[in-house]
Design a protein around this motif. Structure first.
Motif, PDB file in Angstrom:
ATOM      1  N   ARG A 298       5.422  -2.186   4.203  1.00  0.00           N
ATOM      2  CA  ARG A 298       5.141  -3.211   5.287  1.00  0.00           C
ATOM      3  C   ARG A 298       6.607  -3.320   6.247  1.00  0.00           C
ATOM      4  O   ARG A 298       6.597  -2.719   6.149  1.00  0.00           O
ATOM      5  CB  ARG A 298       4.785  -4.156   4.474  1.00  0.00           C
ATOM      6  CG  ARG A 298       6.463  -4.353   3.531  1.00  0.00           C
ATOM      7  CD  ARG A 298       5.593  -6.158   2.687  1.00  0.00           C
ATOM      8  NE  ARG A 298       5.699  -7.029   3.257  1.00  0.00           N
ATOM      9  CZ  ARG A 298       6.717  -8.122   2.721  1.00  0.00           C
ATOM     10  NH1 ARG A 298       7.386  -7.912   1.671  1.00  0.00           N
ATOM     11  NH2 ARG A 298       7.086  -8.736   3.824  1.00  0.00           N
ATOM     12  N   GLN A 299       5.863  -4.209   7.024  1.00  0.00           N
ATOM     13  CA  GLN A 299       6.765  -4.796   8.561  1.00  0.00           C
ATOM     14  C   GLN A 299       8.104  -5.579   7.697  1.00  0.00           C
ATOM     15  O   GLN A 299       7.679  -6.555   7.950  1.00  0.00           O
ATOM     16  CB  GLN A 299       5.915  -4.521   9.408  1.00  0.00           C
ATOM     17  CG  GLN A 299       5.549  -3.726  10.599  1.00  0.00           C
ATOM     18  CD  GLN A 299       4.229  -3.910  11.570  1.00  0.00           C
ATOM     19  OE1 GLN A 299       3.217  -4.614  11.725  1.00  0.00           O
ATOM     20  NE2 GLN A 299       5.196  -3.741  12.728  1.00  0.00           N
ATOM     21  N   TYR A 300       8.922  -5.004   8.308  1.00  0.00           N
ATOM     22  CA  TYR A 300       9.953  -6.716   7.812  1.00  0.00           C
ATOM     23  C   TYR A 300      10.229  -7.138   9.222  1.00  0.00           C
ATOM     24  O   TYR A 300      10.751  -6.787  10.347  1.00  0.00           O
ATOM     25  CB  TYR A 300      10.916  -6.101   7.102  1.00  0.00           C
ATOM     26  CG  TYR A 300      10.872  -5.352   5.903  1.00  0.00           C
ATOM     27  CD1 TYR A 300      10.105  -6.821   4.988  1.00  0.00           C
ATOM     28  CD2 TYR A 300      10.525  -4.038   5.435  1.00  0.00           C
ATOM     29  CE1 TYR A 300       9.549  -6.033   3.392  1.00  0.00           C
ATOM     30  CE2 TYR A 300      10.235  -3.777   4.560  1.00  0.00           C
ATOM     31  CZ  TYR A 300       9.628  -4.458   3.134  1.00  0.00           C
ATOM     32  OH  TYR A 300       9.485  -4.429   2.511  1.00  0.00           O
TER      33      TYR A 300
ATOM     34  N   GLU B 133      -7.371   1.021  -0.807  1.00  0.00           N
ATOM     35  CA  GLU B 133      -8.352   2.154  -0.578  1.00  0.00           C
ATOM     36  C   GLU B 133      -7.812   3.144  -1.083  1.00  0.00           C
ATOM     37  O   GLU B 133      -8.814   4.031  -1.803  1.00  0.00           O
ATOM     38  CB  GLU B 133      -8.260   2.130   1.171  1.00  0.00           C
ATOM     39  CG  GLU B 133      -9.048   0.935   1.934  1.00  0.00           C
ATOM     40  CD  GLU B 133      -9.309   1.303   3.552  1.00  0.00           C
ATOM     41  OE1 GLU B 133     -10.359   0.487   3.383  1.00  0.00           O
ATOM     42  OE2 GLU B 133      -8.673   1.691   3.730  1.00  0.00           O
ATOM     43  N   LYS B 134      -6.985   3.386  -1.553  1.00  0.00           N
ATOM     44  CA  LYS B 134      -5.648   4.290  -2.074  1.00  0.00           C
ATOM     45  C   LYS B 134      -6.365   4.909  -3.124  1.00  0.00           C
ATOM     46  O   LYS B 134      -7.119   5.586  -3.620  1.00  0.00           O
ATOM     47  CB  LYS B 134      -4.544   4.386  -1.688  1.00  0.00           C
ATOM     48  CG  LYS B 134      -4.006   4.593  -0.048  1.00  0.00           C
ATOM     49  CD  LYS B 134      -2.247   5.564  -0.030  1.00  0.00           C
ATOM     50  CE  LYS B 134      -2.267   6.123   1.374  1.00  0.00           C
ATOM     51  NZ  LYS B 134      -0.630   6.053  -0.137  1.00  0.00           N
ATOM     52  N   LEU B 135      -6.521   3.777  -4.056  1.00  0.00           N
ATOM     53  CA  LEU B 135      -6.738   3.841  -5.330  1.00  0.00           C
ATOM     54  C   LEU B 135      -8.376   3.749  -5.386  1.00  0.00           C
ATOM     55  O   LEU B 135      -8.710   4.383  -6.530  1.00  0.00           O
ATOM     56  CB  LEU B 135      -6.017   2.479  -5.776  1.00  0.00           C
ATOM     57  CG  LEU B 135      -4.041   1.538  -5.991  1.00  0.00           C
ATOM     58  CD1 LEU B 135      -4.184   0.443  -6.228  1.00  0.00           C
ATOM     59  CD2 LEU B 135      -4.231   2.429  -6.973  1.00  0.00           C
TER      60      LEU B 135
ATOM     61  N   ASN C 264      -3.463  -6.417   5.642  1.00  0.00           N
ATOM     62  CA  ASN C 264      -3.044  -4.755   6.582  1.00  0.00           C
ATOM     63  C   ASN C 264      -2.582  -3.726   4.672  1.00  0.00           C
ATOM     64  O   ASN C 264      -3.649  -2.956   4.874  1.00  0.00           O
ATOM     65  CB  ASN C 264      -2.982  -4.591   7.053  1.00  0.00           C
ATOM     66  CG  ASN C 264      -4.033  -5.827   8.632  1.00  0.00           C
ATOM     67  OD1 ASN C 264      -5.011  -5.772   8.534  1.00  0.00           O
ATOM     68  ND2 ASN C 264      -2.718  -5.767   9.792  1.00  0.00           N
ATOM     69  N   ARG C 265      -1.822  -3.764   5.109  1.00  0.00           N
ATOM     70  CA  ARG C 265      -0.908  -3.353   3.831  1.00  0.00           C
ATOM     71  C   ARG C 265      -2.174  -3.109   2.003  1.00  0.00           C
ATOM     72  O   ARG C 265      -1.953  -1.975   1.750  1.00  0.00           O
ATOM     73  CB  ARG C 265       0.248  -3.313   3.568  1.00  0.00           C
ATOM     74  CG  ARG C 265       1.100  -2.848   2.613  1.00  0.00           C
ATOM     75  CD  ARG C 265       2.197  -4.034   1.627  1.00  0.00           C
ATOM     76  NE  ARG C 265       2.649  -2.872   1.072  1.00  0.00           N
ATOM     77  CZ  ARG C 265       4.026  -3.698   0.142  1.00  0.00           C
ATOM     78  NH1 ARG C 265       3.703  -4.483   0.147  1.00  0.00           N
ATOM     79  NH2 ARG C 265       5.230  -2.989   0.326  1.00  0.00           N
TER      80      ARG C 265
ATOM     81  N   VAL D 126       1.586 -12.506   6.634  1.00  0.00           N
ATOM     82  CA  VAL D 126       0.455 -12.529   5.838  1.00  0.00           C
ATOM     83  C   VAL D 126      -0.386 -11.010   6.384  1.00  0.00           C
ATOM     84  O   VAL D 126      -0.686 -10.617   5.332  1.00  0.00           O
ATOM     85  CB  VAL D 126      -0.184 -13.860   6.226  1.00  0.00           C
ATOM     86  CG1 VAL D 126      -1.223 -13.821   4.753  1.00  0.00           C
ATOM     87  CG2 VAL D 126       1.164 -14.402   4.759  1.00  0.00           C
ATOM     88  N   THR D 127      -0.826 -11.011   8.097  1.00  0.00           N
ATOM     89  CA  THR D 127      -1.910 -10.192   8.316  1.00  0.00           C
ATOM     90  C   THR D 127      -0.755  -8.832   7.861  1.00  0.00           C
ATOM     91  O   THR D 127      -1.970  -7.940   7.924  1.00  0.00           O
ATOM     92  CB  THR D 127      -1.683 -10.878   9.703  1.00  0.00           C
ATOM     93  OG1 THR D 127      -2.304 -11.568   9.769  1.00  0.00           O
ATOM     94  CG2 THR D 127      -3.161  -9.337  10.444  1.00  0.00           C
TER      95      THR D 127
END
Ligand code: AMP
Ligand code: ZN
Ligand code: FE
Ligand code: FE
Length: 282
Positions: free
Chosen positions: A165-167, A106-108, A99-100, A94-95
């Motif tokens: 994201r990280q998996y 932010e990019k948007l 972050n993602r 979830v963290t």
């Protein structure tokens, strides 16, 4: 009628756990498994509702994992959803998602799109927020005309606002489910763009790591595809499971219990899951 693959507002479904169970009762479904993405937050509410409406609720989860660079989904059934082993890993996922989301938003915003984390959190309280929620917000703000367009133009892998994201590695995802006393099942095996031999390799690997079942009945699978998967399951000695992958209004073409209309999950699938769970507990 049973349905072993169901999402709620705890992840990216649009029905609350209570509503999903109530709906199951209205449709004459005797058992559902709550399998939200990377969270168990909806389970207690669903169990309480299950007692009220006389629907059997199987505690579950759907964990995204990495197999050779491919995102695969592993279902965990009958998990001890309060297990202290599970929570830190869920927190990590979830963290990472938070972050993602922050970077995507932010990019948007930098490009003038009016969207913020606060907005998302307010709109989807308690949910594990992912790209479907961001897509929906873009739609509601009028920046796109469909969820699909939000993915195609903004959020899909390779598009301007895509952030990876990280998996968990497959091995970790499967062992985590085992540590939480759950039964690990490979979700929707035909969704990974693997050819016949790659698919079998994936399933053999998953089995060796402790996966005991595979989803053979699924909303999107034809009778032939289900047969094909059932043959593999029998050959590799997997138990078979099935479910709609119901997401409420976010995937309106999929109905609880019956999928796109003709899905039917045999009751015996649940009985087999229970027997595997029972064996593991001995
Ligand atoms: P996330 O876990 O936040 O990366 O979001 C993954 C979810 O987004 C998937 O389960 C799909 O429902 C949806 N999704 C991902 N890629 C696409 C795509 N190209 N088109 C439509 N929906 C997508
Ligand atoms: Zn989902
Ligand atoms: Fe999935
Ligand atoms: Fe799912």
């Amino acid at each position: 009628m049973i349905d072993l693959h169901v999402h709620t507002t705890a992840s990216d479904g649009t029905d609350t756990p209570y509503e999903v169970v109530k709906k199951a009762a209205q449709l004459g479904i005797s058992a559902i498994a709550i399998t939200d993405h990377d969270t168990t937050a909806g389970i207690s509410e669903a169990i309480d509702a299950g007692e009220k409406y006389n629907v059997e609720v199987v505690p579950g989860i759907e964990i995204s994992a990495d197999y050779k660079g491919i995102e695969v989904h592993i279902l965990g059934y009958f998990i001890d959803y309060k297990s202290p082993k599970l929570q830190p890993v869920i927190d990590w996922i979830v963290t990472d998602r938070e972050n993602r989301n922050k970077i995507i938003v932010e990019k948007l915003s930098e490009e003038g799109y009016d969207i913020s984390l606060e907005m998302l959190k307010k709109k989807y309280p308690g949910a594990v927020i992912g790209r479907p929620h961001i897509a929906e917000s873009l739609l509601q703000k009028g920046y796109v005309t469909s969820i699909q367009q939000a993915f195609d133009d903004f959020l899909a892998d390779g598009k301007k606002y895509f952030v990876p994201r990280q998996y968990l590695p497959l091995k970790k995802a499967v062992s985590l489910i085992a540590e939480a006393n759950g039964v690990a099942v490979a979700a929707h095996p035909l969704q990974y763009d693997l050819d016949d031999s790659e698919l079998k390799k994936f399933l053999v690997t998953a089995k060796a790591l402790g996966t005991v079942g595979m989803e053979t009945v699924y909303s999107k699978y034809s009778y032939r595809q289900t047969q094909y998967l059932a043959d593999i399951a029998d050959t590799l000695k997997f138990i078979k499971t099935g479910g709609s992958d119901y997401h409420g209004g976010r995937k309106p073409e999929i109905e609880l219990g019956t999928g796109m209309g003709d899905m039917s999950v045999p009751d015996i699938f649940l009985a087999e899951l229970k027997s595997v769970k029972g064996e593991a507990m001995k």
